[in-house]
Design an enzyme around this catalytic site. Structure first.
Site, short mmCIF file in Angstrom:
data_model
loop_
_atom_site.label_atom_id
_atom_site.label_comp_id
_atom_site.label_asym_id
_atom_site.label_seq_id
_atom_site.Cartn_x
_atom_site.Cartn_y
_atom_site.Cartn_z
N ASP A 1 78.90 -7.65 -113.47
CA ASP A 1 78.22 -7.36 -114.82
C ASP A 1 79.40 -7.82 -115.87
OD1 ASP A 1 77.10 -6.08 -116.96
OD2 ASP A 1 76.56 -4.44 -115.71
N ASP B 1 75.90 -8.63 -119.88
CA ASP B 1 75.57 -7.53 -120.78
C ASP B 1 75.24 -7.66 -122.20
OD1 ASP B 1 75.57 -4.42 -120.91
OD2 ASP B 1 77.06 -5.15 -122.59
N GLU C 1 70.97 -9.62 -119.79
CA GLU C 1 70.41 -8.29 -120.19
C GLU C 1 69.19 -8.59 -121.59
OE1 GLU C 1 72.35 -5.30 -122.16
OE2 GLU C 1 71.01 -3.58 -121.35
N HIS D 1 70.85 1.81 -115.05
CA HIS D 1 71.97 3.04 -115.35
C HIS D 1 71.64 3.54 -116.82
CE1 HIS D 1 73.29 -0.70 -116.74
NE2 HIS D 1 74.10 -0.31 -117.49
N ASP D 2 70.72 2.70 -117.39
CA ASP D 2 70.37 3.08 -119.05
C ASP D 2 69.15 3.88 -119.29
OD1 ASP D 2 72.78 1.64 -120.08
OD2 ASP D 2 71.55 -0.12 -120.00
C1 NOJ Z 1 73.79 -2.46 -122.18
C2 NOJ Z 1 74.35 -1.70 -121.06
O1 NOJ Z 1 73.37 -1.72 -120.08
C3 NOJ Z 1 74.59 -0.31 -121.31
O2 NOJ Z 1 75.04 0.89 -120.43
C4 NOJ Z 1 75.91 -0.30 -122.45
O3 NOJ Z 1 76.22 0.83 -122.98
C5 NOJ Z 1 75.49 -1.52 -123.53
N1 NOJ Z 1 75.03 -2.70 -123.10
C6 NOJ Z 1 77.00 -1.63 -124.23
O4 NOJ Z 1 77.72 -2.54 -123.23
#
Ligand code: NOJ
Ligand code: CA
Length: 579
Positions: free
Chosen positions: A127, A229, A283, A349-350
């Site tokens: 990542d 990311d 992402e 994970h989000d």
């Molecule tokens: C996206 C990531 O998937 C998330 O977990 C993170 O908090 C934010 N970007 C900031 O890096």
């Protein structure tokens, strides 16, 4: 924007919503690539396995579970960030991109992890968090120290004598303000995420070169791919013009894919991706299908696959509409039917847990609906991303009080609601369903205290249901979600039609069943998924051409004439005889 913008905003980091584009007429879709055939297993390192009893998962813990990962049929592991970090956002705030977070181990552990993975034929995707760094990164420390420091231009500073900069929305700030005043040099710095995550200035060629060098450092070590990311936010108009009032309701339109972003990706491709056999995924996928296409069109030499949020965004606390779900996944598929490549996922994970959000986590239907959702992810066109624990049907923990949360998005989101006099009860009830911490509870290995995750106190509580939902139990139960998951990965690896086959939606108006075919090189499969807790039937001409049932989460499907009758959450894939 609703009561918990941080969570929602994250999940729509880059929803594409524009008009459908005509697929271009060539055959890139069927070019064989290892990353198209991959099954990606995402590991949140903090929560997977703790080797030293400090309550935090670590690299040695992951190493000890690699045989398990391999046994799942996964071929690639995406690891959330493992670099040095003060952990304002669990590693998404990096203070040294060439070192390992102390909680997770050392570079020696990393080298061992990579070689143990490669020994087993597993690949590793890192990542890369470079829209922002930590405020504890040496670059930022230098940058903030004085206005004429050589690192000043690594970040976005706004001198206070010019007045307050135009408003920018922050996803994680407790006041929603992305500008933070710093008295040391009487200036504001920009942070789209938390205050401790200052945005890097991608318009500065030195920053870009630093990032490419970091990526090469990891590529030279032998990693097999990069996930970028929040990258669609990286490019910015550094004059920071005013945006219309209320733009934050739709901030993606203003933040994503600005200015020179495509040229930065081309530069990154030229300097890094093209030099190594690595896969690349960013992402977010822009604001329109065309932007998503442009990111992954191989003639443009940017990245390999789009990771778009429109699908995962559909589930809301009040439920979701299957017709909408089908429409979104079909729209994305058809837009990429000839060219470009997609990621398929319903969790990460989000997000909250797959089965709790998209299925039914009641004791009656948890197993069948988790199997059904995994069948969907592993039978669509696009590279499947499976999130740790979803192969077991792990569920939301559902915290009640704000004190239970560890996630900065939840905690600062709460403070923001309080600061703005919002509806705190509603915020907490939404959070109970949607919070990122739901998806971050420790992996459930067995029924022992702390689920075999740690011998210490876990950094986030283990779900109490680990006594019934865990690897050890599921390994011994041929009817488990785990068994079914392995059958699915086996099927995907052994039936290229599931990877490369053309997708066709059937009976799009059916309210309960998602039915589609995949077809490639004379092989055709039919996928039937009942998304509802009630029986449902569907009439399809293919009924009399069934050659074989490839997988079924029940004993059998009832077929009478042309009518398939499915049980609640029944999921089945048939091989169909050629016409
Ligand atoms: C996206 C990531 O998937 C998330 O977990 C993170 O908090 C934010 N970007 C900031 O890096
Ligand atoms: Ca540990």
């Amino acid at each position: 924007m609703n009561q918990f913008p941080a969570i929602v905003a994250l999940s729509i980091l880059c929803m594409a919503c524009g008009k459908q584009t005509e697929p271009r007429n060539d055959t890139e879709q069927t070019d064989k690539k290892w990353w198209k055939e991959a099954i990606i297993y995402q590991i949140y390192p903090r929560s997977f396995s703790d080797s030293n009893g400090d309550g935090i998962g670590d690299l040695r813990g992951i190493i000890s579970k690699l045989d398990y990962v391999k046994s799942l049929g996964a071929t690639v592991v995406w690891l959330n960030p493992i670099y040095s970090s003060p952990n304002a956002d669990n590693g998404y705030d990096v203070s040294d991109y060439r070192d390992i977070m102390t909680d997770f181990g050392s570079m020696t552990d990393f080298d061992l992890l990579l070689s143990e993975m490669h020994k087993r034929g597993l690949k590793l995707v890192m990542d890369i968090v470079v829209n922002h760094s930590s405020d504890e990164h040496e670059w930022f420390k230098q940058s903030r120290s004085s206005r004429d420091n050589p690192y000043r231009g690594y970040y976005h500073w706004w001198p206070a004598e010019k007045g307050k900069p135009n408003y920018r929305y922050s996803l994680f700030d407790e006041n929603g303000d992305a500008w933070k005043y710093d008295s040391l040099t009487d200036a504001y710095y920009l942070h789209y995420f938390a205050q401790k995550q200052p945005d890097l200035n991608w318009e500065n060629p030195k920053v870009r070169q630093e990032v490419y060098d970091i990526m090469k450092f990891w590529a030279e070590k032998g990693v097999d791919g990069f996930r970028l990311d929040a990258f669609q936010f990286a490019a910015k108009d550094t004059t920071f013009p005013a945006f219309p009032k209320g733009f934050e309701q739709n901030f993606i339109q203003y933040y994503a894919m600005q200015d020179d972003l495509h040229s930065y990706l081309k530069e990154m491709n030229e300097q890094v991706f093209s030099k190594y056999d690595v896969m690349s995924v960013a992402e977010g996928a822009g604001r329109t299908l065309q932007e998503a296409h442009d990111l992954v069109d191989s003639d443009r030499n940017e990245i390999n696959m789009a990771y778009a949020f429109e699908g995962v965004d559909i589930a809301k606390p009040q439920g979701y509409d299957l017709l909408h779900f089908k429409e979104v996944f079909s729209k994305w598929d058809s837009a990429f039917a000839k060219k470009g490549w997609l990621s398929i996922f319903l969790a990460n994970h989000d997000q909250a847990r797959l089965v709790s959000r998209f299925g039914n986590d009641s004791p009656e239907y948890r197993v069948s609906s988790a199997k059904m959702l995994n069948t969907f992810i592993l039978s669509m066109r696009g590279t499947p991303y499976c999130y740790y624990g979803d192969e077991l049907g792990m569920t939301n923990i559902g915290f009640e009080n704000v004190e239970q949360y560890r996630d900065i998005a939840a905690i600062n989101g709460y403070k923001k609601v309080v600061n703005q006099g919002g509806d705190v009860r509603k915020y907490l009830s939404n959070l109970k369903f949607s919070s990122r911490d739901n998806g971050r509870t420790p992996m459930q290995w067995d029924a022992s205290e702390n689920a075999g995750f740690t011998t210490g106190t876990p950094w986030l509580p283990v779900n109490e249901n680990h006594t019934t939902i865990n690897v050890a139990l599921e390994e011994n139960n041929p009817n488990s979600v785990l068994y079914h998951f392995r059958k699915l990965t086996y099927l995907r690896h052994n039936n290229p039609v599931l990877v490369y086959g053309q997708y066709k939606l059937l009976q799009k108006e059916h309210p309960s069943i998602y039915a589609y075919t995949r077809e490639w090189e004379g092989v055709k499969v039919l996928v039937l998924l009942n998304f509802k807790a009630e029986k449902a039937s569907i009439e399809l001409a293919d009924a009399n051409r069934i050659e074989q049932t490839l997988i079924d989460n029940y004993e059998e499907v009832d077929i009478q004439g042309n009518i398939f009758s499915l049980k609640p959450y029944q999921a089945v894939i048939f091989k169909i005889k050629r016409e």
